[in-house]
Design an enzyme around this catalytic site. Structure first.
Site, PDB file in Angstrom:
ATOM      1  N   ASN A  37       0.815  -1.221   0.000  1.00  0.00           N
ATOM      2  CA  ASN A  37       0.000   0.000   0.000  1.00  0.00           C
ATOM      3  C   ASN A  37       0.848   1.270   0.000  1.00  0.00           C
ATOM      4  OD1 ASN A  37      -2.437   1.324   0.000  1.00  0.00           O
ATOM      5  ND2 ASN A  37      -3.019   0.760   2.088  1.00  0.00           N
ATOM      6  N   HIS A 122     -15.114  -4.969  10.091  1.00  0.00           N
ATOM      7  CA  HIS A 122     -14.810  -3.630  10.591  1.00  0.00           C
ATOM      8  C   HIS A 122     -16.104  -2.857  10.800  1.00  0.00           C
ATOM      9  CE1 HIS A 122     -10.451  -2.961   9.032  1.00  0.00           C
ATOM     10  NE2 HIS A 122     -10.607  -4.193   9.462  1.00  0.00           N
ATOM     11  N   ARG A 147     -14.355  -5.803  14.698  1.00  0.00           N
ATOM     12  CA  ARG A 147     -13.368  -4.800  15.113  1.00  0.00           C
ATOM     13  C   ARG A 147     -14.070  -3.454  15.179  1.00  0.00           C
ATOM     14  NH1 ARG A 147      -8.321  -1.982  11.954  1.00  0.00           N
ATOM     15  NH2 ARG A 147      -9.991  -0.602  11.285  1.00  0.00           N
ATOM     16  N   TYR A 159      -8.150   7.297  12.634  1.00  0.00           N
ATOM     17  CA  TYR A 159      -7.898   6.047  11.919  1.00  0.00           C
ATOM     18  C   TYR A 159      -9.137   5.136  11.947  1.00  0.00           C
ATOM     19  CZ  TYR A 159      -6.765   1.285  11.052  1.00  0.00           C
ATOM     20  OH  TYR A 159      -6.829   0.018  10.552  1.00  0.00           O
ATOM     21  N   ASP A 210      -8.178  -1.789  17.176  1.00  0.00           N
ATOM     22  CA  ASP A 210      -6.847  -1.532  16.622  1.00  0.00           C
ATOM     23  C   ASP A 210      -6.345  -0.186  17.135  1.00  0.00           C
ATOM     24  OD1 ASP A 210      -4.559  -1.337  15.117  1.00  0.00           O
ATOM     25  OD2 ASP A 210      -5.518  -1.810  13.198  1.00  0.00           O
ATOM     26  N   HIS A 212      -3.421   0.902  16.382  1.00  0.00           N
ATOM     27  CA  HIS A 212      -2.658   1.366  15.212  1.00  0.00           C
ATOM     28  C   HIS A 212      -1.378   2.111  15.598  1.00  0.00           C
ATOM     29  CE1 HIS A 212      -2.447   2.237  10.843  1.00  0.00           C
ATOM     30  NE2 HIS A 212      -3.199   1.153  10.792  1.00  0.00           N
ATOM     31  N   GLU A 236      -4.997  -4.495  19.233  1.00  0.00           N
ATOM     32  CA  GLU A 236      -4.005  -4.668  18.155  1.00  0.00           C
ATOM     33  C   GLU A 236      -3.008  -3.521  18.113  1.00  0.00           C
ATOM     34  OE1 GLU A 236      -5.910  -5.134  14.363  1.00  0.00           O
ATOM     35  OE2 GLU A 236      -4.114  -4.518  13.280  1.00  0.00           O
ATOM     36  N   GLU A 262       1.034  -6.901  11.420  1.00  0.00           N
ATOM     37  CA  GLU A 262       0.633  -6.701  10.021  1.00  0.00           C
ATOM     38  C   GLU A 262       1.737  -6.028   9.212  1.00  0.00           C
ATOM     39  OE1 GLU A 262      -2.938  -4.372  10.728  1.00  0.00           O
ATOM     40  OE2 GLU A 262      -1.929  -2.567  10.026  1.00  0.00           O
ATOM     41  N   ARG A 283      -0.127 -11.276  13.285  1.00  0.00           N
ATOM     42  CA  ARG A 283      -0.946 -10.738  12.185  1.00  0.00           C
ATOM     43  C   ARG A 283      -0.284 -10.805  10.818  1.00  0.00           C
ATOM     44  NH1 ARG A 283      -5.246  -8.686  11.630  1.00  0.00           N
ATOM     45  NH2 ARG A 283      -4.733  -6.573  10.969  1.00  0.00           N
ATOM     46  N   HIS A 312      -3.731 -10.394   8.690  1.00  0.00           N
ATOM     47  CA  HIS A 312      -4.148  -9.095   8.159  1.00  0.00           C
ATOM     48  C   HIS A 312      -5.030  -9.332   6.925  1.00  0.00           C
ATOM     49  CE1 HIS A 312      -2.395  -5.019   6.482  1.00  0.00           C
ATOM     50  NE2 HIS A 312      -3.577  -4.842   7.033  1.00  0.00           N
ATOM     51  N   ASP A 316      -6.343  -3.410   1.191  1.00  0.00           N
ATOM     52  CA  ASP A 316      -5.135  -3.275   0.366  1.00  0.00           C
ATOM     53  C   ASP A 316      -4.464  -4.627   0.105  1.00  0.00           C
ATOM     54  OD1 ASP A 316      -4.796  -2.352   3.260  1.00  0.00           O
ATOM     55  OD2 ASP A 316      -2.719  -2.821   2.795  1.00  0.00           O
ATOM     56  N   GLU A 339      -9.037 -11.482   9.471  1.00  0.00           N
ATOM     57  CA  GLU A 339      -9.652 -10.172   9.203  1.00  0.00           C
ATOM     58  C   GLU A 339     -10.381 -10.215   7.860  1.00  0.00           C
ATOM     59  OE1 GLU A 339      -6.830  -6.952   8.991  1.00  0.00           O
ATOM     60  OE2 GLU A 339      -8.397  -5.426   9.160  1.00  0.00           O
ATOM     61  N   TRP A 402       1.277   6.926  12.558  1.00  0.00           N
ATOM     62  CA  TRP A 402      -0.105   6.920  12.072  1.00  0.00           C
ATOM     63  C   TRP A 402      -0.738   5.559  12.352  1.00  0.00           C
ATOM     64  CZ3 TRP A 402      -2.548   3.979   8.204  1.00  0.00           C
ATOM     65  CH2 TRP A 402      -3.922   4.317   8.032  1.00  0.00           C
TER      66      TRP A 402
HETATM   67  O1  KDG Z   1      -2.114  -0.583   4.458  1.00  0.00           O
HETATM   68  C1  KDG Z   1      -2.351  -0.411   5.830  1.00  0.00           C
HETATM   69  C2  KDG Z   1      -3.708  -0.925   6.221  1.00  0.00           C
HETATM   70  O2  KDG Z   1      -3.907  -2.217   5.766  1.00  0.00           O
HETATM   71  C3  KDG Z   1      -3.872  -0.872   7.711  1.00  0.00           C
HETATM   72  O3  KDG Z   1      -3.897   0.467   8.132  1.00  0.00           O
HETATM   73  C4  KDG Z   1      -5.149  -1.581   8.116  1.00  0.00           C
HETATM   74  O4  KDG Z   1      -4.433  -1.618  10.402  1.00  0.00           O
HETATM   75  C5  KDG Z   1      -5.098  -2.114   9.505  1.00  0.00           C
HETATM   76  C6  KDG Z   1      -5.886  -3.306   9.805  1.00  0.00           C
HETATM   77  O5  KDG Z   1      -5.791  -3.774  10.929  1.00  0.00           O
HETATM   78  O6  KDG Z   1      -6.590  -3.781   8.920  1.00  0.00           O
HETATM   79 MG    MG Z   2      -4.168  -3.051  12.001  1.00  0.00          MG
END
Ligand code: KDG
Ligand code: MG
Length: 402
Positions: A37, A122, A147, A159, A210, A212, A236, A262, A283, A312, A316, A339, A402
Site C-alpha cells: 500500500n 470492521h 473490530r 484512523y 486496533d 494502530h 491490536e 501486520e 498478524r 491481516h 489493500d 480479518e 499513524w
Molecule cells: O495498508 C495499511 C492498512 O492495511 C492498515 O492500516 C489496516 O491496520 C489495519 C488493519 O488492521 O486492517
Molecule cells: Mg491493524
C-alpha cells in the site's frame, strides 16, 4: 517443467493492486499478490527489473529452492519491498503446484484443520451512537467477531473512520494527508465506548480494537487494563513494534490479549515477541511476509508458544492474497481469526474468486490452486492512480505514528 513467462499487472479498480502472473511451459499459470500500500511501484520495479529475469527457465515446482534463491541470492535480505516481491512469486508457485496436482491449495498444506475460518469485520462510526449501530449491523449479517473503531471527540480525522458514513479505505488519492492525534482524548474515549458497547450487545460477540501503533508502552498498559472488564478478543498494535521489549511492560500490567504483526515481513520480526510470550496473535500475512512458504514457518514457531494466527485482511491485500490466506488458515494448526474487509464490486469483478463468507466464517473454495484469477482485459480499464496512507502529528505539530 519451466517458467516461460512472468508479468506484473497493476490495476486500480477503486484502489491499487499489483499482481504477478507466472506462466509455465505446461500451460498452467499461477497468480501472486504483490501489493504494498502506497509503495506499489517499488515492488513492480523489484519484480520486473530484478526478479522476473532470474525466474525464466527455472522449474516452477521447486518452490523452496526459488524462495531461498530470491532471499539469499539478493544479499539484501528482508524488508517490505523484497519480501512482498518474494511473496508474489511464492504464492504464484503454490497456485501452480496445486493446479498441477488438480487440488485446492489447502490439500497440499495438510488438508483442513477446521470447517471454516472465523472472520472479523470492521464496524466504525463518527461517534458512539453511530458506532454502536454499525456493530449491530455487522452482527445482524452473521459476524461473530467485530473490530470497532470510533471517532474521538475533539479530533477531526481518526484512523478507521470514513467520512460521511462511507466504507472505510485506508489509502486516499493524491499525496499523503496529515491528521492530528491526541493520546489524551483517545484514552478518555475508548474505554467508555467499549463499556457502552458491552451494555448494548452483551458478552456474546467477540470485540476487537486496533490502536494502530499510537501509544507508548505505559499508555497501552493503561488502556489494556481499562478495557479488561469489556473482555476484548484483542488489542491490536498497541505500540510501535520496533520496540519489542516495550510489550513486556504492557504484558506486566494487563491480561487484555495482544495482536501484532501486520507490518512484519519475516520470522525474524516475530521471533522475540513469540518466544518471550509477549503477544497472543500474530498478524503477518501471505503478501507481506514472504508468501505461503515463509508464513508457514512463522506459524510453526508461533504454535510452539501457543500464539495463534490473525492474518491481516484489509482492502489493500488483494483477493489473490485473501484466497491464499484462506487456504493457509484452514490448514494451519494454530489458526485464530481472519480479518475480513470486503472488497468493492469493481475489485471482485477484476479478481473472480471462489472463496465466500457464510454465517460468520470465510471458506476457501475447491477449485485447484488458490481459487483466484484475474480478468486482465477488465484490469486494464483501471490504470494506476497514486494513493497514500495518511500521516499523523500531535496537536503541537510533532510527527507521530499513524
Ligand atoms: O495498508 C495499511 C492498512 O492495511 C492498515 O492500516 C489496516 O491496520 C489495519 C488493519 O488492521 O486492517
Ligand atoms: Mg491493524
Amino acid at each position: 517443467m519451466k517458467i516461460v513467462d512472468a508479468k506484473v499487472i497493476v490495476t486500480c479498480p477503486g484502489r491499487n493492486f499489483v499482481t504477478l502472473r507466472i506462466v509455465t511451459d505446461a500451460g498452467v499459470h499461477g497468480l501472486g499478490d504483490g501489493t504494498l500500500n502506497g509503495r506499489e511501484k517499488a515492488v513492480v520495479a523489484y519484480l520486473e527489473d530484478h526478479v522476473i529475469p532470474c525466474l525464466i527457465g527455472r522449474d516452477p515446482q521447486r518452490i523452496e529452492d526459488i524462495w531461498q534463491y530470491l532471499y539469499k541470492g539478493a544479499y539484501w535480505r528482508r524488508g517490505p519491498v523484497t519480501m512482498t516481491a518474494i511473496a508474489a512469486v511464492d504464492t504464484a508457485l503454490w497456485d501452480i503446484k496445486a493446479k498441477l496436482a488438480g487440488l485446492p491449495l489447502y490439500q497440499l498444506l495438510g488438508g483442513k484443520s477446521r470447517d471454516g475460518l472465523m472472520a472479523y469485520s470492521h464496524a466504525n462510526g463518527r461517534d458512539v451512537a453511530e458506532t454502536l449501530d454499525a456493530v449491530e449491523a455487522h452482527l445482524a449479517v452473521g459476524y461473530r467477531a467485530v473490530r470497532v473503531q470510533s471517532g474521538v471527540p475533539g479530533l477531526d480525522k481518526v484512523y478507521g473512520i470514513a467520512p460521511g458514513g462511507k466504507a472505510y479505505e485506508p489509502a486516499q488519492k493524491g499525496l499523503p494527508q496529515e491528521t492530528i492525534w491526541s493520546t489524551e482524548k483517545y484514552l478518555d474515549h475508548v474505554p467508555r465506548l467499549f463499556e457502552k458497547l458491552r451494555a448494548r450487545v452483551g458478552f456474546g460477540p467477540h470485540l476487537l480494537h486496533d490502536v494502530h501503533h499510537r501509544l507508548t508502552p505505559i499508555e497501552a498498559a493503561r488502556l489494556g487494563k481499562a478495557l479488561e472488564p469489556c473482555r476484548l478478543f484483542w488489542m491490536e498494535d498497541p505500540t510501535p513494534a520496533e520496540d519489542q521489549e516495550g510489550f513486556r511492560l504492557i504484558r506486566n500490567h494487563t491480561v487484555t490479549p495482544i495482536a501484532v504483526g501486520e507490518v512484519f515481513n519475516s520470522v525474524w520480526d516475530c521471533k522475540h515477541l513469540i518466544e518471550n510470550r509477549l503477544i497472543d496473535y500474530i498478524r503477518a500475512t501471505v503478501v507481506h511476509a514472504g508468501g505461503i512458504s515463509h508464513l508457514r514457518k512463522i506459524a510453526a514457531l508461533a504454535e510452539l508458544h501457543q500464539v495463534r494466527t490473525g492474518c491481516h485482511g484489509a482492502t489493500d491485500l488483494s483477493p489473490v492474497c485473501m484466497g491464499a490466506a484462506l487456504h493457509f488458515g484452514i490448514a494451519v494448526a494454530n489458526f485464530g481469526i481472519q480479518e475480513h474487509m470486503p472488497h468493492t464490486a469493481e475489485t471482485d469483478a477484476v479478481f473472480p474468486h471462489d472463496y465466500r463468507f457464510e454465517n460468520g466464517f470465510l471458506l476457501p473454495g475447491e477449485t485447484p490452486g488458490h481459487g483466484v484469477e484475474i480478468d486482465e482485459a477488465l484490469a486494464a480499464r483501471y490504470p494506476y492512480d497514486p494513493a497514500y496512507l495518511p500521516t499523523a502529528r500531535l496537536e503541537d505539530g510533532t510527527v507521530w505514528s499513524w
